[in-house]
Structure formats: structure tokens, C-alpha cells
Design an enzyme around this catalytic site. Structure first.
Site, PDB file in Angstrom:
ATOM      1  N   ASP A  13       0.851  -1.187   0.000  1.00 25.23           N
ATOM      2  CA  ASP A  13       0.000   0.000   0.000  1.00 25.23           C
ATOM      3  C   ASP A  13       0.890   1.241   0.000  1.00 25.23           C
ATOM      4  O   ASP A  13       2.090   1.166   0.278  1.00 25.23           O
ATOM      5  CB  ASP A  13      -0.888  -0.011   1.256  1.00 25.23           C
ATOM      6  CG  ASP A  13      -1.769   1.221   1.337  1.00 25.23           C
ATOM      7  OD1 ASP A  13      -2.428   1.547   0.343  1.00 25.23           O
ATOM      8  OD2 ASP A  13      -1.787   1.886   2.395  1.00 25.23           O
ATOM      9  N   SER A  14       0.263   2.384  -0.251  1.00 23.75           N
ATOM     10  CA  SER A  14       0.999   3.637  -0.237  1.00 23.75           C
ATOM     11  C   SER A  14       1.439   4.029   1.175  1.00 23.75           C
ATOM     12  O   SER A  14       2.314   4.865   1.337  1.00 23.75           O
ATOM     13  CB  SER A  14       0.111   4.747  -0.809  1.00 23.75           C
ATOM     14  OG  SER A  14      -1.120   4.767  -0.113  1.00 23.75           O
ATOM     15  N   CYS A  76      -3.793  -1.132  -2.083  1.00 17.94           N
ATOM     16  CA  CYS A  76      -4.037   0.282  -2.363  1.00 17.94           C
ATOM     17  C   CYS A  76      -4.899   0.423  -3.619  1.00 17.94           C
ATOM     18  O   CYS A  76      -4.507   0.002  -4.706  1.00 17.94           O
ATOM     19  CB  CYS A  76      -2.691   0.968  -2.578  1.00 17.94           C
ATOM     20  SG  CYS A  76      -2.820   2.709  -2.965  1.00 17.94           S
ATOM     21  N   GLU A 156      -6.727   9.484   9.174  1.00 18.44           N
ATOM     22  CA  GLU A 156      -5.396   9.419   9.793  1.00 18.44           C
ATOM     23  C   GLU A 156      -5.342  10.260  11.064  1.00 18.44           C
ATOM     24  O   GLU A 156      -4.586   9.973  11.985  1.00 18.44           O
ATOM     25  CB  GLU A 156      -4.311   9.831   8.787  1.00 18.44           C
ATOM     26  CG  GLU A 156      -4.255   8.827   7.646  1.00 18.44           C
ATOM     27  CD  GLU A 156      -2.909   8.706   6.976  1.00 18.44           C
ATOM     28  OE1 GLU A 156      -2.010   9.498   7.270  1.00 18.44           O
ATOM     29  OE2 GLU A 156      -2.772   7.792   6.142  1.00 18.44           O
ATOM     30  N   CYS A 188     -11.243   2.750  -1.042  1.00 21.61           N
ATOM     31  CA  CYS A 188      -9.991   3.300  -0.510  1.00 21.61           C
ATOM     32  C   CYS A 188      -9.679   2.559   0.781  1.00 21.61           C
ATOM     33  O   CYS A 188     -10.591   2.233   1.560  1.00 21.61           O
ATOM     34  CB  CYS A 188     -10.156   4.799  -0.249  1.00 21.61           C
ATOM     35  SG  CYS A 188      -8.740   5.526   0.598  1.00 21.61           S
ATOM     36  N   HIS A 190      -8.631   3.475   3.520  1.00 21.46           N
ATOM     37  CA  HIS A 190      -8.962   4.133   4.793  1.00 21.46           C
ATOM     38  C   HIS A 190     -10.451   4.072   5.150  1.00 21.46           C
ATOM     39  O   HIS A 190     -10.816   4.275   6.303  1.00 21.46           O
ATOM     40  CB  HIS A 190      -8.548   5.607   4.741  1.00 21.46           C
ATOM     41  CG  HIS A 190      -7.064   5.822   4.772  1.00 21.46           C
ATOM     42  ND1 HIS A 190      -6.213   5.222   3.873  1.00 21.46           N
ATOM     43  CD2 HIS A 190      -6.288   6.573   5.596  1.00 21.46           C
ATOM     44  CE1 HIS A 190      -4.967   5.600   4.143  1.00 21.46           C
ATOM     45  NE2 HIS A 190      -4.991   6.418   5.177  1.00 21.46           N
TER      46      HIS A 190
HETATM   47  N1  DGL Z   1      -4.079   3.741  -0.061  1.00 27.29           N
HETATM   48  C1  DGL Z   1      -4.768   4.762  -0.832  1.00 27.29           C
HETATM   49  C2  DGL Z   1      -5.961   4.128  -1.534  1.00 27.29           C
HETATM   50  O1  DGL Z   1      -6.466   3.084  -1.177  1.00 27.29           O
HETATM   51  C3  DGL Z   1      -5.201   5.912   0.052  1.00 27.29           C
HETATM   52  C4  DGL Z   1      -4.044   6.739   0.590  1.00 27.29           C
HETATM   53  C5  DGL Z   1      -3.270   7.469  -0.487  1.00 27.29           C
HETATM   54  O2  DGL Z   1      -3.813   8.391  -1.123  1.00 27.29           O
HETATM   55  O3  DGL Z   1      -2.135   7.102  -0.715  1.00 27.29           O
HETATM   56  O4  DGL Z   1      -6.428   4.677  -2.501  1.00 27.29           O
END
Ligand code: DGL
Length: 269
Positions: A13-14, A76, A156, A188, A190
Site C-alpha cells: 500500500d501507499s 491500495c 489518519e 480506498c 482508509h
Molecule cells: N491507499 C490509498 C488508496 O487506497 C489511500 C491513501 C493514499 O492516497 O495514498 O487509494
């Protein structure tokens, strides 16, 4: 019958958000070892250009391949939306799956010709990746999507039921809810943390599709179909690898994972 495959699953993931997928995997597949990679030095991806996201994604995939994972899971949505081809090319036939595939399948499974809402980062929504995949799976489905750029920082911050988050969510959801949708894909990493608030706002007639849970289901299926499941003869281990000093990852990550993280490694590319 071959013995179980104890190699780890690579999840990436990012940043910290993909831990929602790890949490679902731990619950659904407790015998499996996992290496989680979070690109905490370069997060967020959701507002970056496609070329940049592809370049970062390639580096992460190469790193996980060197760790000898047996399955790659793109946790992600943003990477899955714009870098799927890069991932497939670099994976050289290693099984891969991603949150967009899992979320799209779950959304069309709610009912044929459904009215589906999708929320995600601007890059995910602008890529039309959900729209394309859902149209392939069910051409009669109708899709209504909405970018929600403020959700990632709010989650977050831990503002899961804060008045600011509530107002923001009402604003974002208004146009999709006006379309009389039957399901809403949380596109997403989050957003699963916002489920209690979103459930309240969308009402009882809209099914929430949590891509973390659906990804864990798809992973279970993939592993058993490919004969790659672990058999429990070796205890499951968990490694967390990040690109920036792990302090913030530790604090926020435990909220996402719902348990303590233990040792966190900083990547040595
Ligand atoms: N992990 C990203 C997603 O699922 C969200 C966080 C980011 O923008 O890096 O799209």
C-alpha cells in the site's frame, strides 16, 4: 497432495491504510504469513500523477518479489487503479490480486443491473478503473462515483466520528445517494474505518462493500485454487516494512490493524 506452502503473502500500500486488508487477511487466513509494505515516505498516492504512481509501484513489487512471496495483494486502490499493468508485467506470472477486482466482484454480486456507488481518492475515481471492471462483470450495472479527498487525512487524524468528518461525508455522499444506489463500494484503504458513520448516513437499504473483507475472501479462494495455502505446520509470521521512520506508522497503524504491530522495519532497498 502437495504440502502446505509457508511462503508469505506480500501485501502493499501507499502507507498505513493497507493494514485494513492485513487485518481482514489475519482473520480470514490465520495460518498465512504476511509481509506488509507501506510506502510511508511517499504517501499519499491518491493525489499524485499516474506516471509517478507507476514508478513507485514497480519498485515495491520488485522489492516484494525479492522477499519470495507466493501471492501479491495490491491493498491500495490508487495503485490498483493506475498501475495494474505494471504490476502484472513485473510479477512474471506470480498470482496477484487487488482491491478493485475484489470490490467490483462483490458489488455486482449484490444483484444484476444494480445501481452501484463508488467512493475513492481522486486518482482512483478519475481512472475509471471501478467503472471499467464493473461494466465487464455486469454491463447492465449503473455506476455513480465520487472522489472523497478529505477522508484520508480525517481518518489518519483519528476523526472517525467527528462533526467535521460527518459534515464532510454528508457533502460527499449527497450526489451518490440521490441516485438511489443499492450498494456503496468503499474504494480506498482508509474508508473501512469510517464504516459506522457511513452506515448511519447511507441508511439500511444500501449495502456497504468493504474491499478489505472482499479481498481477504478472494485471497482465500486464489490460494486454495492454486494449491498455495499454508497448512499450519509452521507458525504464521508478520513483517511490516516501511520507507520512512516508523513512528507515525506505529501509532496510526495499530488503529488500522486492531492489534499491536510489534517490530517495524525500515526498508533497505
Ligand atoms: N491507499 C490509498 C488508496 O487506497 C489511500 C491513501 C493514499 O492516497 O495514498 O487509494
Amino acid at each position: 497432495m502437495s504440502a502446505g506452502d509457508s511462503r508469505p503473502i506480500g501485501v502493499f500500500d501507499s502507507g498505513v491504510g493497507g493494514l485494513t486488508v492485513v487485518r481482514a487477511l489475519m482473520e480470514r487466513l490465520p495460518l498465512e504469513s504476511i509481509i506488509y509494505f507501506g510506502d510511508t515516505a511517499r504517501v499519499p498516492y491518491g493525489v499524485k500523477s499516474v506516471a509517478t504512481i507507476r514508478q513507485f509501484t514497480a519498485q515495491i513489487v520488485d522489492y516484494l518479489l525479492r522477499q519470495e512471496v507466493k501471492l501479491l495483494i495490491v491493498a491500495c486502490n490508487t495503485m490498483a487503479a493506475v498501475a495494474a499493468r505494471v504490476i502484472a508485467t513485473r510479477a512474471h506470472g506470480l498470482p496477484t490480486l487487488d482491491v478493485i477486482e475484489a470490490g467490483s466482484r462483490a458489488a455486482v454480486a449484490v444483484g444484476k443491473g444494480g445501481r452501484i456507488g463508488v467512493i475513492g481518492t481522486p486518482t482512483t475515481i478519475n481512472s475509471n478503473a471501478y467503472a471499467r471492471r464493473i461494466a465487464e462483470l455486469d454491463p447492465s450495472a449503473r455506476l455513480y462515483s465520487q472522489a472523497c479527498p478529505l477522508f484520508v487525512p480525517l481518518v489518519e487524524e483519528g476523526w472517525l466520528d467527528h462533526p467535521v468528518t460527518r459534515l464532510t461525508a454528508q457533502e460527499y455522499l449527497r450526489p451518490v445517494l440521490a441516485e438511489d444506489i443499492g450498494s456503496l463500494v468503499l474504494g480506498c484503504t482508509h474508508y473501512p474505518l469510517l464504516k459506522p458513520l457511513l452506515r448511519e448516513l447511507v441508511g439500511g437499504n444500501v449495502q456497504l462493500i468493504d474491499s478489505a473483507l472482499t479481498t481477504a475472501e478472494l485471497a482465500a479462494l486464489r490460494l486454495s485454487d492454486a494449491g498455495l495455502a499454508a497448512d499450519g505446520s509452521e507458525p504464521a509470521t508478520y513483517r511490516y516494512v516501511v520507507t520512512d521512520v516508523p513512528l507515525r506508522f506505529q501509532t496510526i497503524g495499530e488503529r488500522f490493524l486492531g492489534r499491536s504491530l510489534g517490530e517495524i522495519e525500515r526498508v533497505d532497498w
